[in-house]
Design a protein around this motif. Structure first.
Motif, PDB file in Angstrom:
ATOM      1  N   ASP A  66       0.834  -1.213   0.000  1.00 53.92           N
ATOM      2  CA  ASP A  66       0.000   0.000   0.000  1.00 53.92           C
ATOM      3  C   ASP A  66       0.864   1.257   0.000  1.00 53.92           C
ATOM      4  OD1 ASP A  66      -2.346  -1.470  -0.021  1.00 53.92           O
ATOM      5  OD2 ASP A  66      -2.722  -1.247   2.136  1.00 53.92           O
ATOM      6  N   ALA A  67       1.948   1.227   0.754  1.00 52.59           N
ATOM      7  CA  ALA A  67       2.812   2.398   0.865  1.00 52.59           C
ATOM      8  C   ALA A  67       3.737   2.581  -0.331  1.00 52.59           C
ATOM      9  CB  ALA A  67       3.645   2.306   2.144  1.00 52.59           C
ATOM     10  N   LEU A  68       4.281   1.479  -0.836  1.00 51.75           N
ATOM     11  CA  LEU A  68       5.311   1.564  -1.876  1.00 51.75           C
ATOM     12  C   LEU A  68       4.824   1.189  -3.271  1.00 51.75           C
ATOM     13  CD1 LEU A  68       8.185  -0.041   0.219  1.00 51.75           C
ATOM     14  CD2 LEU A  68       7.783   2.395  -0.187  1.00 51.75           C
ATOM     15  N   GLY A  69       3.901   0.261  -3.350  1.00 51.17           N
ATOM     16  CA  GLY A  69       3.342  -0.149  -4.634  1.00 51.17           C
ATOM     17  C   GLY A  69       4.328  -0.793  -5.591  1.00 51.17           C
ATOM     18  N   LEU A  70       5.370  -1.442  -5.080  1.00 58.85           N
ATOM     19  CA  LEU A  70       6.396  -2.001  -5.962  1.00 58.85           C
ATOM     20  C   LEU A  70       5.895  -3.158  -6.816  1.00 58.85           C
ATOM     21  CD1 LEU A  70       9.504  -1.930  -3.598  1.00 58.85           C
ATOM     22  CD2 LEU A  70       8.841  -0.281  -5.366  1.00 58.85           C
ATOM     23  N   VAL A  71       5.017  -3.987  -6.266  1.00 59.08           N
ATOM     24  CA  VAL A  71       4.496  -5.116  -7.038  1.00 59.08           C
ATOM     25  C   VAL A  71       3.607  -4.593  -8.164  1.00 59.08           C
ATOM     26  CG1 VAL A  71       3.053  -7.189  -6.962  1.00 59.08           C
ATOM     27  CG2 VAL A  71       4.691  -6.741  -5.132  1.00 59.08           C
ATOM     28  N   GLU A  72       2.780  -3.619  -7.858  1.00 60.88           N
ATOM     29  CA  GLU A  72       1.923  -3.026  -8.887  1.00 60.88           C
ATOM     30  C   GLU A  72       2.771  -2.369  -9.979  1.00 60.88           C
ATOM     31  OE1 GLU A  72      -1.539   0.377  -9.422  1.00 60.88           O
ATOM     32  OE2 GLU A  72      -0.894  -0.170  -7.412  1.00 60.88           O
ATOM     33  N   LYS A  73       3.803  -1.652  -9.585  1.00 64.30           N
ATOM     34  CA  LYS A  73       4.695  -1.018 -10.560  1.00 64.30           C
ATOM     35  C   LYS A  73       5.398  -2.062 -11.425  1.00 64.30           C
ATOM     36  CE  LYS A  73       5.576   3.141  -7.896  1.00 64.30           C
ATOM     37  NZ  LYS A  73       6.562   3.909  -7.132  1.00 64.30           N
ATOM     38  N   LYS A  74       5.825  -3.160 -10.781  1.00 69.13           N
ATOM     39  CA  LYS A  74       6.508  -4.232 -11.515  1.00 69.13           C
ATOM     40  C   LYS A  74       5.564  -4.838 -12.552  1.00 69.13           C
ATOM     41  CE  LYS A  74       6.994  -8.302  -9.607  1.00 69.13           C
ATOM     42  NZ  LYS A  74       6.384  -9.286 -10.471  1.00 69.13           N
ATOM     43  N   ASP A  75       4.321  -5.062 -12.156  1.00 67.93           N
ATOM     44  CA  ASP A  75       3.341  -5.640 -13.075  1.00 67.93           C
ATOM     45  C   ASP A  75       3.049  -4.704 -14.251  1.00 67.93           C
ATOM     46  OD1 ASP A  75       3.200  -7.867 -11.436  1.00 67.93           O
ATOM     47  OD2 ASP A  75       1.299  -7.283 -10.505  1.00 67.93           O
ATOM     48  N   LYS A  76       2.891  -3.419 -13.970  1.00 65.32           N
ATOM     49  CA  LYS A  76       2.654  -2.437 -15.034  1.00 65.32           C
ATOM     50  C   LYS A  76       3.844  -2.384 -15.989  1.00 65.32           C
ATOM     51  CE  LYS A  76      -0.421   0.806 -12.682  1.00 65.32           C
ATOM     52  NZ  LYS A  76      -0.546   2.173 -12.124  1.00 65.32           N
ATOM     53  N   ALA A  77       5.037  -2.376 -15.427  1.00 65.62           N
ATOM     54  CA  ALA A  77       6.240  -2.316 -16.256  1.00 65.62           C
ATOM     55  C   ALA A  77       6.357  -3.562 -17.129  1.00 65.62           C
ATOM     56  CB  ALA A  77       7.485  -2.168 -15.374  1.00 65.62           C
ATOM     57  N   ALA A  78       6.048  -4.727 -16.583  1.00 60.76           N
ATOM     58  CA  ALA A  78       6.131  -5.971 -17.365  1.00 60.76           C
ATOM     59  C   ALA A  78       5.169  -5.933 -18.552  1.00 60.76           C
ATOM     60  CB  ALA A  78       5.829  -7.175 -16.478  1.00 60.76           C
ATOM     61  N   LYS A  79       3.963  -5.434 -18.329  1.00 55.65           N
ATOM     62  CA  LYS A  79       2.990  -5.325 -19.428  1.00 55.65           C
ATOM     63  C   LYS A  79       3.463  -4.341 -20.493  1.00 55.65           C
ATOM     64  CE  LYS A  79      -0.985  -6.600 -16.623  1.00 55.65           C
ATOM     65  NZ  LYS A  79      -2.173  -6.130 -15.913  1.00 55.65           N
ATOM     66  N   LEU A  80       4.012  -3.226 -20.053  1.00 54.65           N
ATOM     67  CA  LEU A  80       4.504  -2.238 -21.007  1.00 54.65           C
ATOM     68  C   LEU A  80       5.704  -2.765 -21.793  1.00 54.65           C
ATOM     69  CD1 LEU A  80       4.138   1.013 -18.890  1.00 54.65           C
ATOM     70  CD2 LEU A  80       2.837   0.407 -20.939  1.00 54.65           C
ATOM     71  N   VAL A  81       6.579  -3.499 -21.141  1.00 51.74           N
ATOM     72  CA  VAL A  81       7.734  -4.080 -21.837  1.00 51.74           C
ATOM     73  C   VAL A  81       7.265  -5.078 -22.895  1.00 51.74           C
ATOM     74  CG1 VAL A  81       9.735  -5.602 -21.542  1.00 51.74           C
ATOM     75  CG2 VAL A  81       9.408  -3.656 -20.010  1.00 51.74           C
ATOM     76  N   ALA A  82       6.253  -5.878 -22.571  1.00 50.13           N
ATOM     77  CA  ALA A  82       5.715  -6.822 -23.553  1.00 50.13           C
ATOM     78  C   ALA A  82       5.143  -6.068 -24.752  1.00 50.13           C
ATOM     79  CB  ALA A  82       4.658  -7.708 -22.909  1.00 50.13           C
ATOM     80  N   SER A  83       4.433  -4.984 -24.495  1.00 51.73           N
ATOM     81  CA  SER A  83       3.892  -4.161 -25.588  1.00 51.73           C
ATOM     82  C   SER A  83       5.008  -3.538 -26.402  1.00 51.73           C
ATOM     83  CB  SER A  83       3.004  -3.047 -25.024  1.00 51.73           C
ATOM     84  OG  SER A  83       1.891  -3.563 -24.369  1.00 51.73           O
ATOM     85  N   LEU A  84       6.021  -3.061 -25.709  1.00 57.94           N
ATOM     86  CA  LEU A  84       7.163  -2.443 -26.373  1.00 57.94           C
ATOM     87  C   LEU A  84       7.865  -3.442 -27.285  1.00 57.94           C
ATOM     88  CD1 LEU A  84       9.049  -0.027 -26.719  1.00 57.94           C
ATOM     89  CD2 LEU A  84      10.236  -0.769 -24.652  1.00 57.94           C
ATOM     90  N   GLU A  85       8.067  -4.642 -26.779  1.00 60.86           N
ATOM     91  CA  GLU A  85       8.720  -5.685 -27.570  1.00 60.86           C
ATOM     92  C   GLU A  85       7.936  -5.955 -28.854  1.00 60.86           C
ATOM     93  OE1 GLU A  85      10.766  -9.893 -26.558  1.00 60.86           O
ATOM     94  OE2 GLU A  85       8.711  -9.653 -25.864  1.00 60.86           O
TER      95      GLU A  85
END
Length: 107
Positions: A66-85
């Motif tokens: 809730d405070a850091l949101g690192l897992v959510e950020k990681k998931d968003k980044a993974a989806k964007l990287v897949a789109s980028l690829e």
């Protein structure tokens, strides 16, 4: 106590924030799939103490996310990287640059 896959994922990210004893208990529970009784035998604590440790750690995991949101950020980044690829493979440079900007915003 039902095991939650999200909590295991949170643990993978935030495990370094726990004590050695907490990590040992959580890893026996989530990674080795030991029961509370088995954990209590391995660690020399009561089943209730094992339960309390796991529950406390799970509560802290939710607080960390809730405070850091690192897992959510990681998931968003993974989806964007897949789109980028996909865009790079298709040669769509302009759209790829948009995705790169979105990735920069995450972190």
């Amino acid at each position: 106590m039902a095991k939650d896959i999200n909590k295991a994922e949170y643990y993978a990210v935030y495990s370094g924030l726990f004590t050695d004893k907490q990590r040992e208990t959580m890893e026996m529970y989530y990674y080795s799939d030991l029961s509370l009784g088995e954990i209590s035998e391995e660690t020399g604590v009561t089943r209730q103490a094992a339960f309390n440790c796991i529950k406390k750690c799970e509560d802290r995991l939710a607080e960390f996310e809730d405070a850091l949101g690192l897992v959510e950020k990681k998931d968003k980044a993974a989806k964007l990287v897949a789109s980028l690829e996909e865009l790079v493979i298709k040669g769509r440079k302009d759209n790829a640059l948009i995705i790169i900007e979105k990735l920069k915003e995450i972190y």
